[in-house]
Design an enzyme around this catalytic site. Structure first.
Site, PDB file in Angstrom:
ATOM      1  N   CYS A  55       0.737  -1.304  -0.022  1.00  0.00           N
ATOM      2  CA  CYS A  55       0.334   0.072   0.127  1.00  0.00           C
ATOM      3  C   CYS A  55       0.881   0.994  -0.183  1.00  0.00           C
ATOM      4  O   CYS A  55       1.811   1.244   0.507  1.00  0.00           O
ATOM      5  CB  CYS A  55      -0.894  -0.297   1.320  1.00  0.00           C
ATOM      6  N   HIS A  85       4.665  -5.715   8.527  1.00  0.00           N
ATOM      7  CA  HIS A  85       4.553  -7.348   8.760  1.00  0.00           C
ATOM      8  C   HIS A  85       4.623  -8.095   8.136  1.00  0.00           C
ATOM      9  O   HIS A  85       4.037  -8.795   7.426  1.00  0.00           O
ATOM     10  CB  HIS A  85       3.153  -7.392   9.612  1.00  0.00           C
ATOM     11  N   CYS A 144       1.584   6.329   8.479  1.00  0.00           N
ATOM     12  CA  CYS A 144       1.246   6.555   7.753  1.00  0.00           C
ATOM     13  C   CYS A 144       0.123   7.805   8.092  1.00  0.00           C
ATOM     14  O   CYS A 144      -0.622   8.097   9.068  1.00  0.00           O
ATOM     15  CB  CYS A 144       0.433   5.473   7.194  1.00  0.00           C
ATOM     16  N   GLU A 174      -0.025  -0.550  15.896  1.00  0.00           N
ATOM     17  CA  GLU A 174      -1.613   0.320  15.605  1.00  0.00           C
ATOM     18  C   GLU A 174      -2.398   0.891  17.116  1.00  0.00           C
ATOM     19  O   GLU A 174      -2.184   2.069  16.931  1.00  0.00           O
ATOM     20  CB  GLU A 174      -1.842   0.091  14.494  1.00  0.00           C
ATOM     21  N   THR A 241      -6.593   0.718  10.999  1.00  0.00           N
ATOM     22  CA  THR A 241      -6.891   0.421   9.616  1.00  0.00           C
ATOM     23  C   THR A 241      -7.199  -0.376   8.895  1.00  0.00           C
ATOM     24  O   THR A 241      -7.693  -0.543   7.701  1.00  0.00           O
ATOM     25  CB  THR A 241      -6.172   2.036   9.055  1.00  0.00           C
ATOM     26  N   CYS A 279      -8.671   2.586   6.556  1.00  0.00           N
ATOM     27  CA  CYS A 279      -7.704   3.104   5.591  1.00  0.00           C
ATOM     28  C   CYS A 279      -8.519   2.900   4.422  1.00  0.00           C
ATOM     29  O   CYS A 279      -8.211   1.722   4.055  1.00  0.00           O
ATOM     30  CB  CYS A 279      -5.932   3.174   5.540  1.00  0.00           C
ATOM     31  N   SER A 310      -2.062  -8.109   9.977  1.00  0.00           N
ATOM     32  CA  SER A 310      -3.821  -7.720   9.656  1.00  0.00           C
ATOM     33  C   SER A 310      -4.592  -7.435   9.116  1.00  0.00           C
ATOM     34  O   SER A 310      -6.050  -8.457   8.866  1.00  0.00           O
ATOM     35  CB  SER A 310      -4.328  -6.309  11.218  1.00  0.00           C
ATOM     36  N   SER A 372       1.332  -5.576   2.485  1.00  0.00           N
ATOM     37  CA  SER A 372       3.200  -5.295   3.501  1.00  0.00           C
ATOM     38  C   SER A 372       3.573  -6.375   2.358  1.00  0.00           C
ATOM     39  O   SER A 372       5.250  -6.365   3.109  1.00  0.00           O
ATOM     40  CB  SER A 372       2.964  -5.925   4.718  1.00  0.00           C
TER      41      SER A 372
HETATM   42  S1  SF4 Z   1      -2.736   2.534   7.424  1.00  0.00           S
HETATM   43 FE1  SF4 Z   1      -1.322   0.955   7.216  1.00  0.00          FE
HETATM   44  S2  SF4 Z   1      -2.998  -0.134   5.532  1.00  0.00           S
HETATM   45 FE2  SF4 Z   1      -3.834   1.564   5.302  1.00  0.00          FE
HETATM   46  S3  SF4 Z   1      -2.324   2.811   3.588  1.00  0.00           S
HETATM   47 FE3  SF4 Z   1      -1.508   3.184   5.716  1.00  0.00          FE
HETATM   48  S4  SF4 Z   1       0.197   1.742   6.084  1.00  0.00           S
HETATM   49 FE4  SF4 Z   1      -1.352   0.927   4.641  1.00  0.00          FE
END
Ligand code: SF4
Length: 390
Positions: A55, A85, A144, A174, A241, A279, A310, A372
């Site tokens: 992502c 992860h 992020c 997180e 998220t 997200c 996750s 990931s």
């Molecule tokens: S919140 Fe986590 S899964 Fe969503 S874009 Fe950001 S790093 Fe990626």
């Protein structure tokens, strides 16, 4: 002394672009995308979900970690723990002499102002950040933007007197970071893992009950001094998220209905608030795998990603609801045409399953990977599947 913090890269993007492409890119995947996300070879057809893999948040975090190593070749560079992860990516960073504070023998106490610490995409707790500030080391913050958005909202909840009810995993970095933001802003929090736990919270909201029993169940998932009689009067919903969007929405509806029953529709806004914090990358990957399952007749699904990821685990849950599904952490889990090593949905460890692949006739496999998982692993998995089938 305040730390020097890099939040927008380290001006080394060009210097690391080559090694990143070499480490994580896949020509096979590029070809497959150009071929409408389909791979055919002999009796094998693979349908790849249209959204899969790295992502934007992970892409940026890995990029910044490589930039940090490149910019500070003579300084000790640490990660607080796994940057993302995915074991493959973490091992690559270890190979570049990036150290992990989560490893045995490594502690924050040994850090010096000359050290560089990379904060992961899912963020760190307020307490951990304060420790780094106290040392005065250089920070590379890859948190992020989607996680920062959740933090902004839980801080707002705290300021307005709402308890943050977080749909997430209490053991996930997180969720711990998000919970710490609520507390640092003077608020309370409660983490609920699934609709079953949310149902218990709803029961308490509607009817009250035994606070001690409630705390016996949720004490480790709630802020210090949590009083369900007090702190469940005014709640705001937040999410880790990477949770399953449909489950988060269902939990939101359950809590809203309970608050409506308790306080009446006219007063609902004073007692319940929510916002969407899944997200877009997570949602896109979940939507893409649902579409794949609806549009293609696949014999089985393979989901690639770390077992502690996750969002990967949730992709596997979606697939397993309708197809035989194998969640593998790495292409090496494809042991042979007879055996696959994988983690079943909800299980704690891996198992080896035999007779997982049809041995004759056409075989159609659906494939996706978590946020990931780099493309080169997905490409390697397809090459192995091809070898097994043909
Ligand atoms: S919140 Fe986590 S899964 Fe969503 S874009 Fe950001 S790093 Fe990626």
């Amino acid at each position: 002394m305040p730390s020097l913090i890099f939040r927008k890269g380290l001006e080394m993007k060009g210097a690391v672009a080559g090694i990143l492409a070499e480490s994580y890119h896949s020509t096979l995947i590029e070809q497959l995308k150009a071929n409408d996300f389909v791979y055919t070879s002999g009796r094998l057809t693979v349908h790849l979900a249209r959204e899969f893999g790295f992502c934007y948040g992970v892409d940026r975090a890995v990029d910044y970690a490589y930039q940090a190593r490149s910019r500070f070749p003579d300084r000790r560079v640490f990660l607080t723990g796994e940057i993302i992860h995915n074991p493959h990516v973490n091992e690559k960073l270890r190979g570049m002499d990036v150290r992990f504070l989560s490893d045995p023998g490594e502690t924050v106490d040994t850090l010096t102002p000359a050290d560089v610490v990379i904060l992961p995409a899912f963020g760190v707790t307020v307490q951990m950040l304060q420790q780094f500030d106290a040392v005065g080391c250089t920070l590379v913050d890859t948190t992020c933007g989607s996680v920062l958005n959740v933090w902004k909202n839980v801080k707002r909840y705290a300021a307005q007197g709402y308890t943050s009810v977080i749909h997430g995993k209490v053991w996930h970095e997180e969720t711990q970071a998000t919970a710490s933001q609520a507390v640092a802003s003077g608020g309370a929090y409660l983490v609920v893992y699934n609709d079953c736990e949310a149902g218990d919270v709803c029961d308490f909201i509607r009817r009250g009950g035994d606070s001690a029993a409630f705390l016996a169940q949720f004490g480790k998932a709630a802020s210090d001094g949590f009083d369900p009689d007090l702190h469940l009067q005014r709640i705001g919903l937040a999410n880790q998220t990477t949770m399953l969007m449909t489950e988060s929405m269902a939990i939101g509806e359950m809590l809203k209905a309970a608050m409506t029953d308790r306080w009446g529709i006219a007063d609902l806004a004073a007692h319940y608030t929510a916002f969407d914090t899944i997200c877009s990358a997570t949602q896109d990957r979940q939507d893409a795998v649902v579409s794949l399952l609806q549009e293609q007749q696949v014999d089985l699904m393979v989901v690639i990603g770390g077992y502690n990821s996750s969002n990967t685990a949730n992709l596997a849950r979606i697939c397993a609801a309708s197809k035989p599904t194998f969640h593998i952490s790495d292409p090496d889990c494809l042991l042979s045409r007879d055996e696959i090593r994988h983690r079943p949905i909800g299980a704690k460890g891996e198992v080896v399953t035999t007779n997982w692949l049809p041995l004759s006739g056409p075989v159609t496999i659906g494939l996706t990977s978590g946020a990931s998982t780099p493309d080169n692993l997905v490409g390697a998995a397809i090459a192995t599947l091809d070898a097994f089938c043909n």
